[in-house]
Design a protein around this motif. Structure first.
Motif, PDB file in Angstrom:
ATOM      1  N   ARG A  79      -5.558   7.355  -2.104  1.00  0.00           N
ATOM      2  CA  ARG A  79      -3.481   7.609  -2.222  1.00  0.00           C
ATOM      3  C   ARG A  79      -3.101   8.500  -3.368  1.00  0.00           C
ATOM      4  NH1 ARG A  79      -2.275   2.077  -0.458  1.00  0.00           N
ATOM      5  NH2 ARG A  79      -2.645   2.053   1.997  1.00  0.00           N
ATOM      6  N   ASP A  80      -2.287   9.127  -4.010  1.00  0.00           N
ATOM      7  CA  ASP A  80      -2.227  10.498  -4.579  1.00  0.00           C
ATOM      8  C   ASP A  80      -3.557  10.232  -5.757  1.00  0.00           C
ATOM      9  OD1 ASP A  80      -0.616  11.231  -6.808  1.00  0.00           O
ATOM     10  OD2 ASP A  80       0.153   9.802  -7.078  1.00  0.00           O
ATOM     11  N   SER A  81      -4.497  11.286  -4.703  1.00  0.00           N
ATOM     12  CA  SER A  81      -5.648  11.486  -5.641  1.00  0.00           C
ATOM     13  C   SER A  81      -6.637  11.685  -4.255  1.00  0.00           C
ATOM     14  CB  SER A  81      -6.358   9.994  -5.591  1.00  0.00           C
ATOM     15  OG  SER A  81      -8.083  10.367  -6.732  1.00  0.00           O
ATOM     16  N   ASP A  82      -7.354  13.321  -5.150  1.00  0.00           N
ATOM     17  CA  ASP A  82      -8.336  13.779  -4.204  1.00  0.00           C
ATOM     18  C   ASP A  82      -9.932  13.820  -4.381  1.00  0.00           C
ATOM     19  OD1 ASP A  82      -8.429  14.435  -6.493  1.00  0.00           O
ATOM     20  OD2 ASP A  82      -7.662  17.453  -6.060  1.00  0.00           O
ATOM     21  N   LEU A  83     -10.075  12.524  -5.139  1.00  0.00           N
ATOM     22  CA  LEU A  83     -10.872  11.962  -5.543  1.00  0.00           C
ATOM     23  C   LEU A  83     -11.669  10.844  -4.924  1.00  0.00           C
ATOM     24  CD1 LEU A  83     -13.370  12.649  -7.794  1.00  0.00           C
ATOM     25  CD2 LEU A  83     -12.718  10.229  -8.973  1.00  0.00           C
ATOM     26  N   ASP A  84     -13.736  11.634  -3.913  1.00  0.00           N
ATOM     27  CA  ASP A  84     -13.767  10.515  -3.201  1.00  0.00           C
ATOM     28  C   ASP A  84     -13.717   9.291  -4.013  1.00  0.00           C
ATOM     29  OD1 ASP A  84     -15.668   9.527  -0.840  1.00  0.00           O
ATOM     30  OD2 ASP A  84     -17.299  11.360  -1.592  1.00  0.00           O
ATOM     31  N   PRO A  85     -13.165   8.355  -3.192  1.00  0.00           N
ATOM     32  CA  PRO A  85     -13.565   6.941  -3.721  1.00  0.00           C
ATOM     33  C   PRO A  85     -14.741   6.138  -3.822  1.00  0.00           C
ATOM     34  CG  PRO A  85     -11.767   7.060  -1.343  1.00  0.00           C
ATOM     35  CD  PRO A  85     -12.685   8.247  -1.802  1.00  0.00           C
ATOM     36  N   ALA A  86     -16.089   7.196  -3.126  1.00  0.00           N
ATOM     37  CA  ALA A  86     -17.289   6.623  -2.779  1.00  0.00           C
ATOM     38  C   ALA A  86     -17.492   7.039  -4.768  1.00  0.00           C
ATOM     39  CB  ALA A  86     -18.745   7.694  -2.120  1.00  0.00           C
ATOM     40  N   ALA A  87     -17.354   8.310  -5.256  1.00  0.00           N
ATOM     41  CA  ALA A  87     -17.845   8.483  -6.706  1.00  0.00           C
ATOM     42  C   ALA A  87     -17.131   7.520  -7.682  1.00  0.00           C
ATOM     43  CB  ALA A  87     -16.858  10.103  -6.536  1.00  0.00           C
ATOM     44  N   LEU A  88     -15.719   7.000  -7.534  1.00  0.00           N
ATOM     45  CA  LEU A  88     -15.526   6.196  -8.162  1.00  0.00           C
ATOM     46  C   LEU A  88     -16.851   4.768  -8.617  1.00  0.00           C
ATOM     47  CD1 LEU A  88     -12.125   6.861  -7.557  1.00  0.00           C
ATOM     48  CD2 LEU A  88     -12.810   6.320  -9.805  1.00  0.00           C
ATOM     49  N   ILE A  89     -16.380   4.404  -7.604  1.00  0.00           N
ATOM     50  CA  ILE A  89     -17.895   3.100  -7.163  1.00  0.00           C
ATOM     51  C   ILE A  89     -19.157   3.654  -7.500  1.00  0.00           C
ATOM     52  CG2 ILE A  89     -18.909   2.094  -5.370  1.00  0.00           C
ATOM     53  CD1 ILE A  89     -16.137   1.912  -3.703  1.00  0.00           C
ATOM     54  N   ALA A  90     -19.592   4.143  -7.646  1.00  0.00           N
ATOM     55  CA  ALA A  90     -21.002   5.263  -7.519  1.00  0.00           C
ATOM     56  C   ALA A  90     -20.674   4.913  -9.225  1.00  0.00           C
ATOM     57  CB  ALA A  90     -21.178   6.040  -7.410  1.00  0.00           C
ATOM     58  N   ALA A  91     -19.651   5.561  -9.895  1.00  0.00           N
ATOM     59  CA  ALA A  91     -19.244   4.954 -11.340  1.00  0.00           C
ATOM     60  C   ALA A  91     -19.824   3.869 -12.503  1.00  0.00           C
ATOM     61  CB  ALA A  91     -18.450   6.179 -12.052  1.00  0.00           C
ATOM     62  N   ALA A  92     -18.695   3.694 -11.424  1.00  0.00           N
ATOM     63  CA  ALA A  92     -18.702   2.216 -12.033  1.00  0.00           C
ATOM     64  C   ALA A  92     -19.652   1.405 -12.005  1.00  0.00           C
ATOM     65  CB  ALA A  92     -18.120   0.833 -11.151  1.00  0.00           C
ATOM     66  N   THR A  93     -20.641   1.067 -10.676  1.00  0.00           N
ATOM     67  CA  THR A  93     -21.453   0.697 -11.148  1.00  0.00           C
ATOM     68  C   THR A  93     -22.556   1.191 -11.489  1.00  0.00           C
ATOM     69  OG1 THR A  93     -21.343   0.989  -8.198  1.00  0.00           O
ATOM     70  CG2 THR A  93     -24.402   0.264  -9.207  1.00  0.00           C
ATOM     71  N   ARG A  94     -22.940   2.246 -12.513  1.00  0.00           N
ATOM     72  CA  ARG A  94     -23.600   2.885 -13.418  1.00  0.00           C
ATOM     73  C   ARG A  94     -23.060   2.519 -14.298  1.00  0.00           C
ATOM     74  NH1 ARG A  94     -22.204   6.613 -16.024  1.00  0.00           N
ATOM     75  NH2 ARG A  94     -20.495   7.460 -14.559  1.00  0.00           N
ATOM     76  N   GLU A  95     -21.795   2.727 -14.575  1.00  0.00           N
ATOM     77  CA  GLU A  95     -20.957   2.188 -16.295  1.00  0.00           C
ATOM     78  C   GLU A  95     -21.543   0.601 -16.564  1.00  0.00           C
ATOM     79  OE1 GLU A  95     -19.877   3.786 -18.807  1.00  0.00           O
ATOM     80  OE2 GLU A  95     -19.833   5.923 -17.663  1.00  0.00           O
ATOM     81  N   LEU A  96     -21.270   0.068 -15.684  1.00  0.00           N
ATOM     82  CA  LEU A  96     -22.192  -1.235 -15.554  1.00  0.00           C
ATOM     83  C   LEU A  96     -23.213  -1.244 -16.263  1.00  0.00           C
ATOM     84  CD1 LEU A  96     -20.242  -4.549 -15.174  1.00  0.00           C
ATOM     85  CD2 LEU A  96     -21.869  -4.744 -13.100  1.00  0.00           C
ATOM     86  N   TRP A  97     -24.158  -1.222 -15.240  1.00  0.00           N
ATOM     87  CA  TRP A  97     -25.662  -0.489 -15.753  1.00  0.00           C
ATOM     88  C   TRP A  97     -25.747  -0.407 -17.306  1.00  0.00           C
ATOM     89  CZ3 TRP A  97     -30.378  -3.147 -14.294  1.00  0.00           C
ATOM     90  CH2 TRP A  97     -31.551  -2.153 -14.361  1.00  0.00           C
ATOM     91  N   GLU A  98     -25.707   0.495 -17.239  1.00  0.00           N
ATOM     92  CA  GLU A  98     -25.777   0.894 -19.057  1.00  0.00           C
ATOM     93  C   GLU A  98     -25.402   0.491 -19.423  1.00  0.00           C
ATOM     94  OE1 GLU A  98     -25.569   5.866 -17.228  1.00  0.00           O
ATOM     95  OE2 GLU A  98     -23.608   5.455 -18.638  1.00  0.00           O
ATOM     96  N   GLU A  99     -24.285   0.143 -19.571  1.00  0.00           N
ATOM     97  CA  GLU A  99     -22.830  -0.272 -20.818  1.00  0.00           C
ATOM     98  C   GLU A  99     -23.742  -1.678 -21.292  1.00  0.00           C
ATOM     99  OE1 GLU A  99     -19.069   0.133 -20.591  1.00  0.00           O
ATOM    100  OE2 GLU A  99     -19.575   1.827 -21.148  1.00  0.00           O
TER     101      GLU A  99
END
Length: 231
Positions: A79-99
């Motif tokens: 909603r009100d976004s043209d970003l692929d939801p999968a990219a957001l979930i991937a970014a969240a996963t990566r950031e958790l792993w890194e940090e």
């Protein structure tokens, strides 16, 4: 185009998509969340206690999910976004792993066959891919104008039971966040946090108590007048 219009366009283009992860444990007893402190010299939110998270990188769009997000989560993210939801979930996963060094995802036979891009090699080497079924979309907020950096941040809630490694082993964490620790919700107010983090924690408490309203709260600061609504 007038000078004022140009300023608006520049301001909007400076907003980066971001994903933030709230890892929750002991929800039925004494709920705790994982938080860390940003460095005192950080350009954004120096010395503040925050959840793990960061900007969506281009490579996050190339990472497949082991399972798609649940329909309600995917719909709210779209909603009100043209970003692929999968990219957001991937970014969240990566950031958790890194940090934090904490691993969330699902074993996937595609992972060993992948030529993982930089930033993902350590994660993919575990044999996992991000799992949309474990993520819940809790909150969205855009940094107000006038800040040195601005993000369109989606806050995801993950139960610590979904972690694939020891939640108390933070030894693999990078040094971006200091003082990483699990903090009880009944003591978290003692930390020096950004205002929006306090608001997100209040929303989390409402969910745990069964008081939350329908929809995902959205602090929309894309324009001169701030707007609060639900996705």
């Amino acid at each position: 185009m007038g000078q004022a219009d140009a300023r608006v366009l520049i301001d909007k283009s400076a907003i980066r998509d971001a994903a933030t992860v709230i890892v929750l444990r002991d929800a039925a007893t004494r709920p705790r969340v994982l938080m860390g402190q940003r460095g005192k010299d950080a350009a954004f939110l120096p010395s503040k206690f925050v959840f793990p998270g960061g900007a969506v990188d281009a490579v996050d769009h190339t990472i497949p999910l082991a399972a798609p997000p649940r329909p309600d989560c995917a719909a709210a993210l779209a909603r009100d976004s043209d970003l692929d939801p999968a990219a957001l979930i991937a970014a969240a996963t990566r950031e958790l792993w890194e940090e934090t060094g904490l691993l969330v995802g699902a074993p996937d036979p595609r992972a060993p066959q992948m030529q993982a891009p930089q930033g993902w090699r350590g994660y993919i080497a575990t044999g996992h891919l991000p799992d949309g079924e474990t993520t819940r979309f809790l909150f969205r907020a855009i940094t107000p104008p006038g800040r040195p950096r601005r993000f369109d941040a989606r806050f995801f809630l993950i139960d610590a039971a979904a972690l694939r490694n020891d939640p108390d082993d933070l030894s693999r964490a990078e040094d971006e966040l200091g003082h990483l620790h699990w903090v009880a919700l009944d003591t978290v107010r003692g930390l020096d946090m950004p205002f929006i983090t306090e608001v997100v924690l209040a929303e989390l408490a409402a969910h745990l108590d069964g008081r939350a309203a329908q929809g995902v709260p959205f602090f929309d600061n894309r324009h001169e007048v701030s707007r609060f609504w639900r996705l």
